[in-house]
Design a protein around this motif. Structure first.
Motif, mmCIF file in Angstrom:
data_model
loop_
_atom_site.group_PDB
_atom_site.id
_atom_site.type_symbol
_atom_site.label_atom_id
_atom_site.label_comp_id
_atom_site.label_asym_id
_atom_site.label_seq_id
_atom_site.Cartn_x
_atom_site.Cartn_y
_atom_site.Cartn_z
ATOM 1 N N GLY A 1 0.830 -1.191 0.000
ATOM 2 C CA GLY A 1 0.000 0.000 0.000
ATOM 3 C C GLY A 1 0.870 1.249 0.000
ATOM 4 N N ARG A 2 0.243 2.396 -0.135
ATOM 5 C CA ARG A 2 0.994 3.648 -0.177
ATOM 6 C C ARG A 2 0.151 4.760 0.425
ATOM 7 N NH1 ARG A 2 1.482 7.489 -4.261
ATOM 8 N NH2 ARG A 2 0.317 6.170 -5.685
ATOM 9 N N ASP A 3 0.776 5.550 1.280
ATOM 10 C CA ASP A 3 0.072 6.673 1.898
ATOM 11 C C ASP A 3 -0.088 7.803 0.891
ATOM 12 O OD1 ASP A 3 -0.141 5.419 4.327
ATOM 13 O OD2 ASP A 3 1.694 6.279 5.135
ATOM 14 N N GLY A 4 -1.231 8.474 0.970
ATOM 15 C CA GLY A 4 -1.468 9.635 0.129
ATOM 16 C C GLY A 4 -0.991 10.902 0.823
ATOM 17 N N LYS A 5 -1.137 12.015 0.120
ATOM 18 C CA LYS A 5 -0.648 13.287 0.642
ATOM 19 C C LYS A 5 -1.390 13.692 1.918
ATOM 20 C CE LYS A 5 2.500 14.230 -2.470
ATOM 21 N NZ LYS A 5 2.573 12.931 -3.143
ATOM 22 N N PHE A 6 -2.677 13.369 2.037
ATOM 23 C CA PHE A 6 -3.409 13.710 3.255
ATOM 24 C C PHE A 6 -2.817 12.998 4.462
ATOM 25 C CE2 PHE A 6 -6.891 15.417 0.663
ATOM 26 C CZ PHE A 6 -7.286 16.477 1.448
ATOM 27 N N LYS A 7 -2.504 11.715 4.297
ATOM 28 C CA LYS A 7 -1.933 10.948 5.412
ATOM 29 C C LYS A 7 -0.537 11.460 5.755
ATOM 30 C CE LYS A 7 -2.183 7.444 8.317
ATOM 31 N NZ LYS A 7 -0.921 7.642 9.010
ATOM 32 N N LEU A 8 0.251 11.786 4.732
ATOM 33 C CA LEU A 8 1.606 12.293 4.974
ATOM 34 C C LEU A 8 1.586 13.635 5.693
ATOM 35 C CD1 LEU A 8 3.291 11.415 1.556
ATOM 36 C CD2 LEU A 8 3.589 10.223 3.727
ATOM 37 N N ALA A 9 0.521 14.414 5.455
ATOM 38 C CA ALA A 9 0.423 15.745 6.058
ATOM 39 C C ALA A 9 -0.300 15.726 7.398
ATOM 40 C CB ALA A 9 -0.283 16.699 5.098
ATOM 41 N N ASP A 10 -0.664 14.557 7.897
ATOM 42 C CA ASP A 10 -1.450 14.465 9.130
ATOM 43 C C ASP A 10 -0.783 15.236 10.267
ATOM 44 O OD1 ASP A 10 -3.554 13.694 10.728
ATOM 45 O OD2 ASP A 10 -2.672 11.762 11.264
ATOM 46 N N GLY A 11 -1.541 16.117 10.892
ATOM 47 C CA GLY A 11 -1.024 16.960 11.964
ATOM 48 C C GLY A 11 -0.442 18.269 11.460
ATOM 49 N N GLY A 12 -0.191 18.346 10.152
ATOM 50 C CA GLY A 12 0.437 19.539 9.580
ATOM 51 C C GLY A 12 -0.444 20.232 8.559
ATOM 52 N N THR A 13 0.185 20.642 7.447
ATOM 53 C CA THR A 13 -0.493 21.442 6.428
ATOM 54 C C THR A 13 -0.355 20.780 5.064
ATOM 55 O OG1 THR A 13 -0.032 23.496 7.631
ATOM 56 C CG2 THR A 13 -0.575 23.699 5.294
ATOM 57 N N LEU A 14 -1.458 20.742 4.320
ATOM 58 C CA LEU A 14 -1.444 20.271 2.936
ATOM 59 C C LEU A 14 -1.715 21.462 2.025
ATOM 60 C CD1 LEU A 14 -1.303 18.047 0.819
ATOM 61 C CD2 LEU A 14 -3.734 17.604 1.200
ATOM 62 N N PHE A 15 -0.754 21.749 1.140
ATOM 63 C CA PHE A 15 -0.884 22.858 0.195
ATOM 64 C C PHE A 15 -1.310 22.291 -1.153
ATOM 65 C CE2 PHE A 15 1.357 25.536 -3.057
ATOM 66 C CZ PHE A 15 0.479 26.613 -2.982
ATOM 67 N N LEU A 16 -2.498 22.658 -1.599
ATOM 68 C CA LEU A 16 -3.041 22.195 -2.876
ATOM 69 C C LEU A 16 -3.002 23.349 -3.863
ATOM 70 C CD1 LEU A 16 -6.101 20.108 -1.602
ATOM 71 C CD2 LEU A 16 -3.852 19.260 -2.331
ATOM 72 N N ASP A 17 -2.030 23.298 -4.771
ATOM 73 C CA ASP A 17 -1.863 24.366 -5.758
ATOM 74 C C ASP A 17 -2.752 24.106 -6.971
ATOM 75 O OD1 ASP A 17 -0.929 26.686 -6.815
ATOM 76 O OD2 ASP A 17 1.086 25.956 -7.249
ATOM 77 N N GLU A 18 -3.185 25.173 -7.613
ATOM 78 C CA GLU A 18 -4.070 25.127 -8.784
ATOM 79 C C GLU A 18 -5.319 24.303 -8.495
ATOM 80 O OE1 GLU A 18 -3.822 27.136 -11.002
ATOM 81 O OE2 GLU A 18 -1.732 27.760 -10.962
ATOM 82 N N ILE A 19 -5.936 24.582 -7.368
ATOM 83 C CA ILE A 19 -7.123 23.846 -6.936
ATOM 84 C C ILE A 19 -8.282 24.016 -7.910
ATOM 85 C CG2 ILE A 19 -8.077 25.726 -5.536
ATOM 86 C CD1 ILE A 19 -8.019 22.002 -4.571
ATOM 87 N N GLY A 20 -8.270 25.114 -8.660
ATOM 88 C CA GLY A 20 -9.347 25.365 -9.624
ATOM 89 C C GLY A 20 -9.394 24.359 -10.740
ATOM 90 N N ASP A 21 -8.308 23.593 -10.957
ATOM 91 C CA ASP A 21 -8.258 22.594 -12.024
ATOM 92 C C ASP A 21 -8.678 21.209 -11.544
ATOM 93 O OD1 ASP A 21 -7.351 24.458 -13.868
ATOM 94 O OD2 ASP A 21 -5.249 24.119 -13.344
ATOM 95 N N LEU A 22 -9.136 21.088 -10.302
ATOM 96 C CA LEU A 22 -9.557 19.800 -9.768
ATOM 97 C C LEU A 22 -10.805 19.316 -10.498
ATOM 98 C CD1 LEU A 22 -8.599 17.919 -7.423
ATOM 99 C CD2 LEU A 22 -10.380 18.954 -6.032
ATOM 100 N N SER A 23 -10.848 18.033 -10.849
ATOM 101 C CA SER A 23 -11.994 17.478 -11.587
ATOM 102 C C SER A 23 -13.237 17.467 -10.713
ATOM 103 C CB SER A 23 -11.673 16.060 -12.050
ATOM 104 O OG SER A 23 -11.601 15.179 -10.933
ATOM 105 N N PRO A 24 -14.431 17.486 -11.331
ATOM 106 C CA PRO A 24 -15.682 17.470 -10.544
ATOM 107 C C PRO A 24 -15.771 16.285 -9.586
ATOM 108 C CG PRO A 24 -16.135 18.052 -12.822
ATOM 109 C CD PRO A 24 -14.690 17.655 -12.769
ATOM 110 N N ALA A 25 -15.335 15.098 -10.046
ATOM 111 C CA ALA A 25 -15.431 13.907 -9.185
ATOM 112 C C ALA A 25 -14.572 14.059 -7.932
ATOM 113 C CB ALA A 25 -15.004 12.665 -9.966
ATOM 114 N N LEU A 26 -13.365 14.592 -8.094
ATOM 115 C CA LEU A 26 -12.489 14.762 -6.942
ATOM 116 C C LEU A 26 -12.901 15.961 -6.092
ATOM 117 C CD1 LEU A 26 -8.976 13.845 -8.356
ATOM 118 C CD2 LEU A 26 -10.394 12.558 -6.773
#
Length: 478
Positions: A246-271
């Motif tokens: 298995g592999r941890d995603g960015k949310f799990k890696l950032a647990d307790g800290g900060t997740l910076f999501l750049d260009e959030i406006g390009d996120l697909s409708p499903a996500l």
């Protein structure tokens, strides 16, 4: 076991069950610090004398039939009844005292739960000191491993690394300081190259999460088919070719800290739907898993678009926009903070020469004037690129205007082919400023003349990083 009891077991085997029951309850009565039993409705059916004394009862009979929570408010015996699973070692807080307890279900011949037993193993900590010492050692090693991981994902920049004293830059820093104190979701809007990730790192490093990981992800740089796995992780064997562990995603890696999501406006409708759920529930579900994981992550999102316009165009969910737009910080364009140009150039030149191992460089007044005439559509990133090229192509210690002739477009020619978005933004800024001046600094009247609401007027004014129009006798918004 007494000789009399041994003879009874040998001579009268048909009484074995009743004898064992007697031995069992005698053990509870005499050997354990305390024991209590409840039926399937979590009502007390038995407790030993020691437990009754601990609970302040005159007799064990006083507790019979009472719901367990009336005696022990935070009892977990009802949980054991519901799950049918034991809780083998736990710490119970009762009347400001800590007790080591174990709990297990009582089942009938059909494996149905008909009750539960709670046992007070230790009323003192001394017997558990070796176990606790080992636990503390393991916890210390785990904390050290987390700190090492955090160092690998540590934000580099702070608010002091944001160069500039212009009013627009000062307002941006002020909002960033407030964002760091509030621990709220932040939305950064600014053209490409304005320093959105630098500002996100500065907010993180100024916040209470500074010692925890800072994880960055550019949403636009990853295909939609892979982005979900990058964000939420993948469970072991989720699909063919997936990592067996298995592999941890960015949310799990950032647990307790900060997740910076750049260009959030390009996120697909499903996500967008899945991200909304994470923000609402603070839970993630890795790909291929049916298990929800609790997380504690502070989101800083960034976009080079105006997200509200994408909502209007139907490209971005309004409910997700409201979740992200808790604290909006608009990063000013480089051409809107011209007074910061000398300090920025000096800072960037120092970085460039240090990294390249070159002698220190500076700019003449002519070079600064040349740079000040540019529109800088790529903002600070473009400025750095131009300075770096000039340093590598010239041996001068003081770069002059001629060192930039081949690196910069003719500003007059560039004006004639300015992008439509930039032209419209410039026209909007000029209209806002002209209306405010005409109305003597009264923004309510200025908004009315422009045919927009006062709130819209202020939002647009703030987005463009502009100052109040100064008129004689008028120095504040009205």
């Amino acid at each position: 076991m007494s000789l009399d009891l041994q003879l009874r077991l040998l001579d009268e085997p048909h009484h074995l069950q009743s004898v064992l029951r007697e031995v069992f309850f005698d053990l509870f009565e005499r050997q354990l610090e305390g024991a209590i039993m409840v039926n399937r409705d979590a009502r007390v059916v038995w407790l030993n004398d020691r437990y009754a004394t601990l609970l302040g009862l005159a007799s064990p009979l006083d507790a019979l039939g009472a719901p367990i929570e009336t005696l022990i408010p935070h009892s977990r015996l009802r949980e054991v009844l519901a799950t049918g699973e034991p809780i083998l070692l736990d710490v119970m807080d009762y009347r400001h005292q800590m007790f080591v307890v174990t709990r297990f279900p009582v089942k009938n011949a059909h494996n149905e739960v008909i009750g539960a037993i709670g046992i007070l193993l230790y009323e003192r900590w001394e017997p558990l000191k070796p176990l606790l010492a080992k636990f503390k050692l393991l916890q210390s090693e785990l904390d050290q491993a987390r700190r090492e991981l955090g160092k690998q994902r540590r934000a580099v920049y702070g608010l002091d690394d944001i160069i500039g004293q212009s009013p627009a830059c000062q307002q941006m820093k002020c909002l960033a300081q407030r964002a760091a104190q509030l621990d709220a979701t932040v939305l950064l809007e600014g053209e490409t190259g304005t320093g959105k990730e630098l500002l996100a790192q500065a907010i993180h490093n100024t916040s209470s999460r500074a010692d925890m990981p800072f994880v960055a992800l550019n949403v636009a740089a990853i295909p939609d088919t892979l982005l979900e796995a990058e964000l939420f992780g993948v469970s072991a064997g989720a699909y063919t070719g997936a990592d067996r562990k298995g592999r941890d995603g960015k949310f799990k890696l950032a647990d307790g800290g900060t997740l910076f999501l750049d260009e959030i406006g390009d996120l697909s409708p499903a996500l967008q739907v899945k991200l909304l759920r994470v923000l609402q529930e603070q839970e993630i579900e890795p790909l291929g898993s049916n298990r929800l994981l609790r997380i504690d992550v502070r989101i800083i999102a960034a976009t080079s678009h105006r997200l509200a316009d994408r909502v209007t165009a139907g490209l971005f969910r309004a409910d997700l926009f409201y979740r992200l737009n808790v604290l909006l910080i608009v990063l000013p364009r480089l051409c809107d903070r011209q007074t910061d140009l000398p300090a920025l150039c000096q800072h960037l030149l120092q970085q460039i020469t240090d990294r390249a191992g070159l002698a220190t460089r500076s700019l003449t007044a002519g070079a600064l004037a040349c740079l000040a005439r540019q529109r800088w559509p790529g903002n600070i990133r473009q400025l750095r690129n131009v300075l770096e090229q000039a340093c590598l192509h010239s041996d001068r210690h003081r770069l002059d205007a001629c060192d930039f002739d081949q690196l910069l477009p003719d500003p007059v020619a560039a004006d004639t082919i300015a992008p439509l978005q930039e032209t419209l933004a410039q026209a909007e800024r000029q209209a806002l400023q002209a209306a405010l001046i005409a109305c003597g600094g009264n923004r309510t009247e200025a908004a009315k003349r422009l045919g927009i609401s006062r709130a819209t007027f202020y939002e647009k004014w703030q987005r463009h990083g502009m100052l109040e129009a100064q008129q004689p006798g008028s120095t504040t918004w009205r």
